[in-house]
Design an enzyme around this catalytic site. Structure first.
Site, PDB file in Angstrom:
ATOM      1  N   ARG A 110       0.827  -1.213   0.000  1.00 28.98           N
ATOM      2  CA  ARG A 110       0.000   0.000   0.000  1.00 28.98           C
ATOM      3  C   ARG A 110       0.860   1.262   0.000  1.00 28.98           C
ATOM      4  O   ARG A 110       0.525   2.249   0.651  1.00 28.98           O
ATOM      5  CB  ARG A 110      -0.916   0.012   1.220  1.00 28.98           C
ATOM      6  N   CYS A 111       1.961   1.204  -0.678  1.00 28.94           N
ATOM      7  CA  CYS A 111       2.912   2.301  -0.676  1.00 28.94           C
ATOM      8  C   CYS A 111       2.830   3.044  -2.006  1.00 28.94           C
ATOM      9  O   CYS A 111       2.415   2.479  -3.016  1.00 28.94           O
ATOM     10  CB  CYS A 111       4.319   1.711  -0.476  1.00 28.94           C
TER      11      CYS A 111
END
Lengths: 186, 161
Positions: free
Chosen positions: B34-35
């Site tokens: 989720r970066c």
């Protein structure tokens, strides 16, 4: 023409995310092979990712040689997505390789290729989709009209970029400041 | 001590020795789902597919130490990687890369190439280490260094320069 979304029953095998992802990749590879044969273009080295969010069903990144699909939209109507969106995106790649930047993104050259690959030749999909984010809008003005700018453009202006109106040539300024400047000129 | 002295656990739970990667060129990356840098998976996979036959191995180590951006378990991470980015390069179990519980492999990598501030601490997800065929840690790349750029450094190591 807008295409009505037809939800697929949950029991459809394609409803399974992993199967859908595999089907999208297979379909893209098959269409690329067909397009390479039809148009004598090199379509090797392209990758498919399913990380697109928001309203767009698909997107092509030419420099990265990457096709991106919106998995959330694909899951709504897998069969339609496979038959509409995949040829739409592959046609963008072929159009670029054949015609370069002279061709408009959804112009006649792209449309002919899209139709030849079994797509609809339409620019927009009719699947339901939610925007990935809603941008705040600000009112700006030039000499002749008012503009609704998104926060993206407003941030650019605040960092020093200047947008000019194509009609009157004046720089866009916050609507309140523009009104005050007009008042001072009187 | 060298890089082949360590054991690692694969994402499906199998313990393996780093000696299995002896004589390979390695690109070791701490990853997260989720970066903002997560799309680099696509570039890493492309790099791996292009050069795997000539001995390049990309090794992905999920880590949740940066902004809680890898919250899922191994099964979720594996599913995300294969579905979204069609990842086929070796992925490993979630580890810590900084602090007292940092995996020994990362303690070794950090001390071998300390990075720009000289502290050795991994700054964020998608920091990359390039390791030569003899196990030497040759280069450390910031999260902002794209896999496409790293490809230029890989070419001489795999013998196609």
């Amino acid at each position: 023409m807008r295409i009505a979304a037809q939800p697929v029953a949950a029991s459809t095998p394609l409803a399974d995310t992993a199967l859908l992802a595999a089907a999208l990749r297979r379909r893209t590879e098959a269409l690329m092979a067909e397009a390479a044969r039809l148009y004598a273009v090199d379509l090797s080295g392209w990758c498919v990712t399913l990380d697109l969010k928001g309203m767009a069903a698909g997107r092509v990144q030419l420099l990265m040689r990457r096709v991106r699909y919106n998995l959330a939209i694909a899951a709504q109507a897998p069969e339609l997505f496979l038959s509409i969106t995949v040829p739409h995106e592959v046609a963008h790649i072929v159009c670029h390789l054949r015609h370069g930047r002279r061709a408009r993104p959804h112009g006649p050259e792209w449309r002919a290729i899209c139709l030849a690959l079994g797509g609809t030749g339409e620019r927009c999909h009719g699947f339901g989709a939610e925007p990935a984010r809603r941008l705040r809008r600000y009112v700006y003005a030039c000499g002749c009209r008012r503009w609704s700018l998104t926060s993206i453009r407003v941030h650019r202006i605040r960092r020093g970029l200047i947008y000019h109106c194509r009609a009157c040539g004046r720089a866009l300024r916050p609507a309140a400041a523009e009104a005050a400047a007009n008042e001072a000129c009187r | 001590m060298d890089i082949y002295d360590f054991d690692v656990r694969t994402i499906d739970g199998r313990v393996m020795s780093m000696t299995e990667f002896r004589d390979h060129v390695l690109l070791i990356v701490n990853v997260a789902s989720r970066c903002g840098f997560t799309p680099q998976y696509a570039g890493l996979e492309a790099l791996y597919r292009r050069h795997k036959d000539r001995g390049l191995r990309v090794l992905g180590f999920p880590c949740d130490q940066f902004g809680h951006q890898e919250p899922g378990d191994e099964a979720e991470i594996r599913s995300f990687c294969s579905t979204t980015y069609d990842v086929t390069f070796p992925m490993f179990a979630k580890i810590e890369v900084n602090g007292g519980n940092a995996h020994p492999l990362y303690q070794f990598l950090r001390s071998a190439r300390k990075g720009m501030l000289g502290t050795g601490v991994i700054k964020w997800n998608f920091t990359k280490f390039l390791v030569g065929r003899d196990g030497t840690v040759l280069q450390r790349y910031a999260p902002t260094d794209m896999p496409e750029r790293i490809g230029k450094d890989v070419l001489p190591l795999i013998g196609t320069a």
